[in-house]
Scaffold this motif. Sequence first.
Motif, short mmCIF file in Angstrom:
data_model
loop_
_atom_site.label_atom_id
_atom_site.label_comp_id
_atom_site.label_asym_id
_atom_site.label_seq_id
_atom_site.Cartn_x
_atom_site.Cartn_y
_atom_site.Cartn_z
N ARG A 91 0.83 -1.21 0.00
CA ARG A 91 0.00 0.00 0.00
C ARG A 91 0.86 1.26 0.00
N GLN A 95 3.78 4.07 -3.47
CA GLN A 95 4.00 5.51 -3.46
C GLN A 95 5.47 5.85 -3.19
N PRO A 307 -0.71 10.56 -1.55
CA PRO A 307 0.26 11.14 -2.50
C PRO A 307 0.57 12.60 -2.22
N THR A 343 0.15 14.68 -7.99
CA THR A 343 -0.86 13.97 -7.19
C THR A 343 -1.93 13.35 -8.09
N GLN A 347 -2.52 9.53 -8.17
CA GLN A 347 -3.83 9.04 -7.77
C GLN A 347 -4.43 8.13 -8.84
N GLU A 351 -2.38 5.11 -6.98
CA GLU A 351 -3.19 4.97 -5.78
C GLU A 351 -4.47 4.16 -6.03
N GLU A 352 -5.27 4.58 -6.98
CA GLU A 352 -6.55 3.91 -7.21
C GLU A 352 -6.39 2.48 -7.71
N THR A 354 -3.96 0.48 -7.02
CA THR A 354 -3.48 -0.31 -5.89
C THR A 354 -4.61 -0.62 -4.92
N ARG A 355 -5.47 0.35 -4.66
CA ARG A 355 -6.62 0.11 -3.79
C ARG A 355 -7.48 -1.02 -4.33
#
Length: 382
Positions: A91, A95, A307, A343, A347, A351-352, A354-355
């Motif tokens: 998680r 980053q 981020p 960012t 994101q 980020e998204e 990975t989520r």
Amino acid sequence: MDVTRTRTGPRVAALDGLRGVTIIMVILGHHSLIWPNMALAAVPAVDGLFLGGAVVIFFIVGGYVVTRGLLAERERGALDPLKFYLRRILRLGVQLVPLVLAILMIHKFDPTDPSRSSDTLASIANVLTYTWNYYAIDNVFSARGDLGHLWYLSVQQQVYLVLPLAVLLLGGLRRGFAALLLVGTVAITINRFRVLGDDGWFTASLLTTTRADGLLLGALIAVTLPFLTRWAKWSSTALGLSATAMVALVLLHASFGPLSFLKIWGVMFAVAATVAVTALVVGGPLGMVGRILGTRWLTAVGNASLPLFVWHVPIFVTIARHTPEWSPSLRSIVGLAVLVAVTILAQRFIEEPTRRWLRDSSRFRSRPRDLTPSAGCSSSET
């Protein structure tokens, strides 16, 4: 800065919005990197926005979200600490790896970078192993300054090494677990005052044993949540009062003296933030403050808080180093624009995905124990 996906609806949006307010305050607290003598930072009351201390909200929200998830996994018979650690490493790693690659590129090709190669490599190694806070204490003059803010992630991950084991052992004893968390919070607070007096502010601001009180407070909310729901009808009042207290504390921050975020101001702010988070998750009406926190733009900022947090200091430091002749306002505009652009990219492409990957992949989730009755087992043995 963990993602609050434990519920749906406006209550999660309000919690995300609180994280949005927090990351804005954190960025303001570090804005002196890019605008050293901002006039607003000298205005009474407004100066409190630039004095720091808001990161405790991230600790409380993160401690709550992670502990609640661990308790839910334990109740399903699906808590596996090793898989939890793997999820946490992935998680944050997605980053941090791009960040340290960028730092390596800056070090290699930017002639204005002041760090030695050995110091850069040592700093990166400690960031990636979540020992950065202790390394920074022992190497205050050689540790890379553009990574200094990542002490937060080190403290968080060090506590998360112990937390799943504590939930596994004590999750069924809520009152005893809560008492232990409360004692731990008090002990950490007392230790922070002691270390501040004996070893100075720098050590007191980075040690896990002086800064983890917010994480324990968040865990305490999660552990006691079943007992707190009876007070749900008062959640709007509690949220309004705690939000008012936090605003007042920020406006009065400077009057508490230097380093007050490590002293009594920090204790009061942590208590007010704990009440606010509790009011947001316990159920019941949210009131006007909840509606404000649930606005779309604040929740969007909150969802991008990781981020934003990871990248803002390196971007500010690098731009400031290359633009000494620029006006502070122009430097700020460019710095914030670059931060927003990075960012958005992080994101969308890091980020998204990975989520979704961590949420949907069975590799990172333990299967619940078999609840099907078998020979020698009754159906009540679940």
